[in-house]
Design an enzyme around this catalytic site. Structure first.
Site, short mmCIF file in Angstrom:
data_model
loop_
_atom_site.label_atom_id
_atom_site.label_comp_id
_atom_site.label_asym_id
_atom_site.label_seq_id
_atom_site.Cartn_x
_atom_site.Cartn_y
_atom_site.Cartn_z
N HIS A 119 0.89 -1.28 0.05
CA HIS A 119 -0.06 -0.01 -0.26
C HIS A 119 0.87 1.26 -0.09
O HIS A 119 0.96 1.74 0.89
CB HIS A 119 -1.10 -0.13 1.33
N ASP A 124 -4.97 2.10 2.08
CA ASP A 124 -5.26 1.38 3.16
C ASP A 124 -5.79 2.29 4.16
O ASP A 124 -6.44 1.91 4.74
CB ASP A 124 -3.71 0.51 3.86
N TYR A 322 -7.65 8.87 -17.08
CA TYR A 322 -8.47 9.61 -16.16
C TYR A 322 -8.83 11.11 -16.62
O TYR A 322 -7.59 11.74 -17.10
CB TYR A 322 -7.70 9.72 -14.66
N GLU A 398 0.41 7.72 11.33
CA GLU A 398 -0.93 7.35 11.55
C GLU A 398 -1.78 8.20 12.37
O GLU A 398 -3.05 8.26 12.28
CB GLU A 398 -1.09 5.94 12.36
#
Ligand SMILES: [Zn+2]
Ligand SMILES: [Zn+2]
Length: 421
Positions: A119, A124, A322, A398
């Site tokens: 990831h 994630d 895209y 995090e």
């Protein structure tokens, strides 16, 4: 009835719920990080997401949308419109070099080569954040005016060769319909900013991305007697140089920037043979649909005409990937105060355009959408040396997860409250 006493009746509850849910979001993110899955193969991830939404008592949970996508609907207790939130779930063929206890050991074969799966773009984190938002909003559903549609999307990094997938296919399969969403929000974590910072831009924010392949056909001959054939290496070299004039001489650079890059130049097997064919591959990035089409025409014409002038033939294939990621100006203006209220006004900034691309753009083509960036580099680290997204050393602080959780939840609640009648 239920008229809020304060302008933002949910804020205190939202903050407390985010504190409570954060450890679970971290655990989900680590689990996904340890078990990454490539685009259109997010079977395990999607299974965990769908089970979670069902356990929360969602009104509907649809699986296998665009292969492995999950769409869940949470109906609030009060009447109101529908808002959509989106997360992407896919990982990349990258061998992880980050030293964390939950590092990925997963390996795969990609384009005939053995490599790891990681990831490395932070999807994630996006999936874990949106699962957290689902839990947070489900906990206050009785007071939510309207419905929230949760879109967990596969294959943002483009589907495997020969397959369809991603946001475009989710839209085709009706992810935004029934019930019809009135607006969509999404975020991306990035190591370009420190944790705590949020970046956004109104209008075109990320580029369109298209790739091209050019096959230049000459006539094979002995390298010592080039006049006996047609040398596609020399012709292709001229094409590469010719393509440099597309942006520099043909585009109005005061309107929008654009990029044309040749990344592959392949031909020949031996020093004394002029080959039959050369293959060129490259990418085109623009911030404007009209310029995008103009560039496609120029690339095609330059390649074909230069090849013809050298007695060769060029076949040009351009694949549109895209569209430009365009933040709806009205929705952007509306969203910024919410971000400022939750993350602190000093932490919310207008950013430069990014030449990277996002298939969130396909949702934005259907309904007003707002996409923003959340920094994930620890504040004590030097931003200039932080490994970028897609790097095997991409590192996520995090603490950014809670910022994503709180801002996405607040955007959904504010939008529903503002649009409920
Ligand atoms: Zn990516
Ligand atoms: Zn990404």
């Amino acid at each position: 009835m239920n008229a809020p006493d304060t302008p933002y009746p949910f804020d205190a509850e939202l903050a407390a719920a985010a504190d409570r849910i954060e450890p679970r979001v971290l655990a989900w993110r680590r689990d996904f990080h340890r078990n990454p899955e490539l685009g259109n193969r997010e079977v395990r991830t999607a299974g965990i997401v769908a089970a979670h939404l069902r356990a929360l008592g969602f009104d509907s949970v649809q699986e296998k949308v665009a292969h492995t996508g999950v769409v869940g609907v949470l109906k609030g207790g009060l009447p109101g419109p529908v808002v959509a939130l989106r997360a992407d779930m896919d990982a990349l063929p990258v061998s992880e070099e980050v030293d964390v206890p939950f590092r990925s050991e997963v390996r795969t074969e990609w384009s005939g080569q053995q490599c790891g799966v990681m990831h490395a773009c932070g999807h994630d984190a996006h999936t874990a954040i949106l699962m957290g938002v689902a839990e947070l909003l489900a906990g206050m559903r009785g007071r939510i005016p309207g419905s929230v549609k949760f879109i967990f999307q596969p294959a943002e990094e483009t589907p495997p060769i020969g397959e369809e997938g991603g946001a475009k296919m989710m839209v085709q399969e009706g992810a935004l319909k029934n019930p019809d969403a009135g607006a969509i929000f999404g975020l991306h974590i990035t190591s370009v900013f420190p944790t705590g910072m949020i970046g956004y831009r109104s209008g075109p924010m990320m580029a369109s991305a298209d790739d091209f392949r050019i096959f230049v056909r000459g006539t094979q001959t002995h390298a010592a007697m080039p006049w006996r054939g047609v040398d596609p290496i020399v012709v292709s070299s001229q094409i590469v140089l010719g393509l440099q004039t597309v942006v520099s001489r043909r585009m109005n650079v005061t309107r929008e920037p654009s990029v044309v890059t040749v990344g592959v130049f392949q031909g020949g097997v031996r020093h004394n043979i002029i080959p039959d064919e050369v293959k060129l591959e490259g990418t085109i990035r623009t911030f404007d649909e009209e310029q995008r089409n103009e560039i496609h025409e120029h690339v095609k014409r330059i390649a074909e005409m230069i090849a013809e002038s050298g007695g060769a033939k060029a076949k040009v294939h351009i694949h549109r990937w895209y569209d430009v990621t365009v933040n709806h100006p009205g929705l952007t203006e509306w969203s910024v105060p919410t971000l400022g209220r939750i993350a602190g006004e000093a932490h919310v900034r207008v950013i430069d355009k990014l030449c990277g691309a996002e298939d969130f753009s396909f949702f934005q083509k259907e309904i007003p959408g707002f996409f923003y960036f959340v920094g994930c580099t620890p504040p004590d680290r030097d931003l200039r040396t932080a490994a970028p997204n897609h790097s095997p050393r991409f590192y996520v602080d995090e603490a950014c997860l809670k910022i994503g959780l709180r801002t996405l939840s607040a955007l959904a609640l504010d939008w529903l409250s503002a649009n409920a009648r």
